[in-house]
Design a protein around this motif. Structure first.
Motif, PDB file in Angstrom:
ATOM      1  N   ILE A  44       0.873  -1.174   0.000  1.00 53.58           N
ATOM      2  CA  ILE A  44       0.000   0.000   0.000  1.00 53.58           C
ATOM      3  C   ILE A  44       0.919   1.235   0.000  1.00 53.58           C
ATOM      4  CG2 ILE A  44      -1.831   1.205   1.327  1.00 53.58           C
ATOM      5  CD1 ILE A  44      -2.741  -1.388  -0.100  1.00 53.58           C
ATOM      6  N   GLY A  45       0.420   2.346  -0.547  1.00 49.51           N
ATOM      7  CA  GLY A  45       1.292   3.478  -0.856  1.00 49.51           C
ATOM      8  C   GLY A  45       1.918   4.289   0.262  1.00 49.51           C
ATOM      9  N   ARG A  46       2.639   3.674   1.159  1.00 45.50           N
ATOM     10  CA  ARG A  46       3.464   4.369   2.150  1.00 45.50           C
ATOM     11  C   ARG A  46       4.788   3.627   2.207  1.00 45.50           C
ATOM     12  NH1 ARG A  46      -0.470   6.666   1.530  1.00 45.50           N
ATOM     13  NH2 ARG A  46      -1.905   7.665   2.978  1.00 45.50           N
ATOM     14  N   TYR A  47       5.884   4.347   1.939  1.00 46.41           N
ATOM     15  CA  TYR A  47       7.196   3.707   1.897  1.00 46.41           C
ATOM     16  C   TYR A  47       8.212   4.569   2.651  1.00 46.41           C
ATOM     17  CZ  TYR A  47       5.248   1.913  -2.655  1.00 46.41           C
ATOM     18  OH  TYR A  47       4.478   1.375  -3.657  1.00 46.41           O
ATOM     19  N   ILE A  48       9.037   3.929   3.478  1.00 45.37           N
ATOM     20  CA  ILE A  48      10.227   4.622   3.995  1.00 45.37           C
ATOM     21  C   ILE A  48      11.394   4.014   3.229  1.00 45.37           C
ATOM     22  CG2 ILE A  48      11.754   4.980   5.975  1.00 45.37           C
ATOM     23  CD1 ILE A  48       9.233   5.038   7.736  1.00 45.37           C
ATOM     24  N   LEU A  49      12.021   4.837   2.389  1.00 48.39           N
ATOM     25  CA  LEU A  49      13.032   4.332   1.456  1.00 48.39           C
ATOM     26  C   LEU A  49      14.410   4.894   1.775  1.00 48.39           C
ATOM     27  CD1 LEU A  49      10.927   4.839  -1.801  1.00 48.39           C
ATOM     28  CD2 LEU A  49      11.428   2.651  -0.687  1.00 48.39           C
ATOM     29  N   PRO A  50      15.455   4.122   1.449  1.00 49.23           N
ATOM     30  CA  PRO A  50      16.811   4.646   1.668  1.00 49.23           C
ATOM     31  C   PRO A  50      17.265   5.471   0.476  1.00 49.23           C
ATOM     32  CG  PRO A  50      16.931   2.388   0.902  1.00 49.23           C
ATOM     33  CD  PRO A  50      15.466   2.753   0.908  1.00 49.23           C
ATOM     34  N   LYS A  51      18.119   6.425   0.732  1.00 48.46           N
ATOM     35  CA  LYS A  51      18.662   7.269  -0.321  1.00 48.46           C
ATOM     36  C   LYS A  51      19.378   6.438  -1.398  1.00 48.46           C
ATOM     37  CE  LYS A  51      21.093  11.655  -0.168  1.00 48.46           C
ATOM     38  NZ  LYS A  51      21.977  12.487   0.626  1.00 48.46           N
ATOM     39  N   THR A  52      19.899   5.276  -0.989  1.00 47.36           N
ATOM     40  CA  THR A  52      20.634   4.403  -1.935  1.00 47.36           C
ATOM     41  C   THR A  52      19.741   3.925  -3.085  1.00 47.36           C
ATOM     42  OG1 THR A  52      20.167   2.617  -0.399  1.00 47.36           O
ATOM     43  CG2 THR A  52      22.385   3.547  -0.318  1.00 47.36           C
ATOM     44  N   ILE A  53      18.437   4.097  -2.948  1.00 43.07           N
ATOM     45  CA  ILE A  53      17.518   3.621  -3.994  1.00 43.07           C
ATOM     46  C   ILE A  53      17.724   4.386  -5.316  1.00 43.07           C
ATOM     47  CG2 ILE A  53      15.477   5.107  -3.565  1.00 43.07           C
ATOM     48  CD1 ILE A  53      14.250   1.889  -3.685  1.00 43.07           C
ATOM     49  N   PHE A  54      18.201   5.619  -5.241  1.00 44.47           N
ATOM     50  CA  PHE A  54      18.373   6.424  -6.466  1.00 44.47           C
ATOM     51  C   PHE A  54      19.335   5.757  -7.444  1.00 44.47           C
ATOM     52  CE2 PHE A  54      17.191   9.886  -3.372  1.00 44.47           C
ATOM     53  CZ  PHE A  54      15.956  10.155  -3.932  1.00 44.47           C
ATOM     54  N   LYS A  55      20.413   5.204  -6.904  1.00 39.84           N
ATOM     55  CA  LYS A  55      21.404   4.530  -7.751  1.00 39.84           C
ATOM     56  C   LYS A  55      20.770   3.335  -8.453  1.00 39.84           C
ATOM     57  CE  LYS A  55      26.100   4.938  -6.236  1.00 39.84           C
ATOM     58  NZ  LYS A  55      26.943   4.478  -5.143  1.00 39.84           N
ATOM     59  N   LYS A  56      19.937   2.618  -7.727  1.00 45.48           N
ATOM     60  CA  LYS A  56      19.276   1.435  -8.301  1.00 45.48           C
ATOM     61  C   LYS A  56      18.361   1.855  -9.458  1.00 45.48           C
ATOM     62  CE  LYS A  56      21.047  -1.683  -5.979  1.00 45.48           C
ATOM     63  NZ  LYS A  56      22.162  -2.195  -6.749  1.00 45.48           N
ATOM     64  N   ILE A  57      17.606   2.922  -9.237  1.00 47.55           N
ATOM     65  CA  ILE A  57      16.665   3.358 -10.282  1.00 47.55           C
ATOM     66  C   ILE A  57      17.428   3.796 -11.534  1.00 47.55           C
ATOM     67  CG2 ILE A  57      14.734   4.905 -10.833  1.00 47.55           C
ATOM     68  CD1 ILE A  57      14.342   5.273  -7.780  1.00 47.55           C
ATOM     69  N   LEU A  58      18.539   4.485 -11.299  1.00 43.49           N
ATOM     70  CA  LEU A  58      19.351   4.971 -12.432  1.00 43.49           C
ATOM     71  C   LEU A  58      19.796   3.839 -13.351  1.00 43.49           C
ATOM     72  CD1 LEU A  58      21.683   7.723 -10.940  1.00 43.49           C
ATOM     73  CD2 LEU A  58      20.230   7.933 -12.983  1.00 43.49           C
ATOM     74  N   ASN A  59      20.056   2.679 -12.752  1.00 40.45           N
ATOM     75  CA  ASN A  59      20.570   1.550 -13.547  1.00 40.45           C
ATOM     76  C   ASN A  59      19.479   0.545 -13.920  1.00 40.45           C
ATOM     77  OD1 ASN A  59      23.267   2.434 -13.398  1.00 40.45           O
ATOM     78  ND2 ASN A  59      23.340   1.723 -11.278  1.00 40.45           N
ATOM     79  N   GLN A  60      18.237   0.948 -13.773  1.00 41.82           N
ATOM     80  CA  GLN A  60      17.139  -0.011 -13.928  1.00 41.82           C
ATOM     81  C   GLN A  60      16.517  -0.014 -15.317  1.00 41.82           C
ATOM     82  OE1 GLN A  60      14.584   0.224 -10.459  1.00 41.82           O
ATOM     83  NE2 GLN A  60      12.834  -0.223 -11.737  1.00 41.82           N
ATOM     84  N   ASN A  61      16.210  -1.210 -15.818  1.00 45.68           N
ATOM     85  CA  ASN A  61      15.488  -1.306 -17.088  1.00 45.68           C
ATOM     86  C   ASN A  61      13.985  -1.214 -16.818  1.00 45.68           C
ATOM     87  OD1 ASN A  61      17.770  -1.720 -18.703  1.00 45.68           O
ATOM     88  ND2 ASN A  61      17.824  -3.885 -18.068  1.00 45.68           N
ATOM     89  N   PRO A  62      13.216  -0.741 -17.799  1.00 45.45           N
ATOM     90  CA  PRO A  62      11.758  -0.702 -17.603  1.00 45.45           C
ATOM     91  C   PRO A  62      11.206  -2.098 -17.280  1.00 45.45           C
ATOM     92  CG  PRO A  62      12.394   0.473 -19.594  1.00 45.45           C
ATOM     93  CD  PRO A  62      13.624  -0.206 -19.098  1.00 45.45           C
ATOM     94  N   GLY A  63      10.191  -2.140 -16.419  1.00 43.69           N
ATOM     95  CA  GLY A  63       9.577  -3.418 -16.028  1.00 43.69           C
ATOM     96  C   GLY A  63       8.181  -3.544 -16.599  1.00 43.69           C
ATOM     97  N   LYS A  64       7.264  -4.087 -15.803  1.00 42.91           N
ATOM     98  CA  LYS A  64       5.862  -4.284 -16.219  1.00 42.91           C
ATOM     99  C   LYS A  64       5.278  -3.061 -16.924  1.00 42.91           C
ATOM    100  CE  LYS A  64       3.267  -7.783 -15.144  1.00 42.91           C
ATOM    101  NZ  LYS A  64       3.381  -8.832 -14.138  1.00 42.91           N
ATOM    102  N   GLY A  65       4.695  -3.275 -18.090  1.00 48.49           N
ATOM    103  CA  GLY A  65       4.040  -2.195 -18.824  1.00 48.49           C
ATOM    104  C   GLY A  65       5.023  -1.143 -19.341  1.00 48.49           C
ATOM    105  N   GLY A  66       6.319  -1.478 -19.367  1.00 48.11           N
ATOM    106  CA  GLY A  66       7.330  -0.546 -19.878  1.00 48.11           C
ATOM    107  C   GLY A  66       7.659   0.583 -18.917  1.00 48.11           C
TER     108      GLY A  66
END
Ligand code: G1P
Length: 271
Positions: free
Chosen positions: A203-225
């Protein structure tokens, strides 16, 4: 301490057409108050000091809602209506804590998160998805308590009907930390019924680490592009980052669909 929150608001809102053909869904009134104000109140009550709105040029009306000072000042000067004065004060309080960034192509929640990269100062931050209202109990506040205790990422979780798993991010949970808190083994974005590891939904509440930005930068599109935050979370879990699923105790209201939106107003009216 978690002091910053981000709110993705650039979505097209097609599930709420025709209202969203001319209107930002987050400004639609739920029992007389825009949905986004419930979310902001939850943030303030949870101790958040700064909120970053990710909007699009098409949804500029969200910024205008908080930046209509000339209009208010003119009316207040003429009418001196205490109700309007109070409403304006409230808007000013919100405005002071909001920053705006833009996501002009709806490329997914992960891409929206990435737009806030240069503003995030601390090790962890909160994200709230505005389609998901949680009433009766402040979910963000409770999740921040869990984060402070276990010093790791936390996401809201709820049991859903097995038939509806393909509408949600779905968890595979492992160790129980405490009564409502479980370690997440895997999380998969909108699986088919056959591939769903459980009926525990994100459900739409997340406590996320700053390190997530690096992961997103290197991520390929997933479900539905799209670039999904769920996939970035999974890559962090693969690197042994702890994520806790918190079974929240408030009441969940889905404001992102027409039936859910209509029902939210009714439920809130009776609180
Ligand atoms: C998003 C997330 C999904 C989560 C859901 C909760 O989906 O991608 O993992 O379960 O919010 O509302 P969306 O509602 O944007 O399709």
């Amino acid at each position: 301490m978690i002091k910053q929150a981000i709110i993705p608001l650039a979505g097209l809102g097609t599930r709420l057409l025709p209202l969203t053909s001319v209107f930002a869904k987050e400004l639609l009134p739920i029992n007389g108050k825009p949905g986004i104000e419930y979310i902001l109140e939850e943030c303030i009550d949870a101790g958040i000091k700064e909120v970053i709105f990710i909007i699009s040029t098409k949804k500029k009306m969200i910024k205008n809602y908080f930046y209509n000072d000339k209009f208010y000042k003119k009316i207040i000067k003429k009418k001196k209506d205490p109700r309007i004065i109070n409403e304006y004060k409230k808007i000013l309080k919100f405005k002071k804590m909001i920053k705006f960034v833009y996501q002009d192509k709806p490329k997914g929640t992960g891409d929206a998160v990435l737009k806030t990269k240069k503003f995030i100062r601390d090790k962890y931050f909160l994200m709230l998805l505005p389609d998901d209202l949680i009433v009766k109990k402040n979910c963000s506040k409770d999740m921040i308590k869990v984060h402070n205790k276990y010093k790791c990422s936390v996401m809201a979780s709820m049991s859903v009907n097995k038939k509806s798993v393909s509408r949600w991010g779905i968890y595979n949970l492992s160790k129980k930390f405490s009564k409502n808190n479980f370690l997440i083994k895997n999380v998969v974005e909108k699986p088919s019924i056959d591939n769903a590891p459980s009926n525990q939904a994100v459900i739409g509440r997340y406590i996320l680490p700053k390190t997530i930005f690096k992961k997103i930068l290197n991520q390929n599109p997933g479900k539905g592009g799209e670039i999904h935050i769920t996939d970035a979370i999974q890559s962090l879990i693969d690197e042994n980052e702890n994520f806790i699923a918190h079974k929240f105790s408030g009441k969940y209201l889905d404001c992102g669909t027409m039936d859910g939106y209509i029902n939210s107003g009714k439920v809130i009216n009776k609180l």
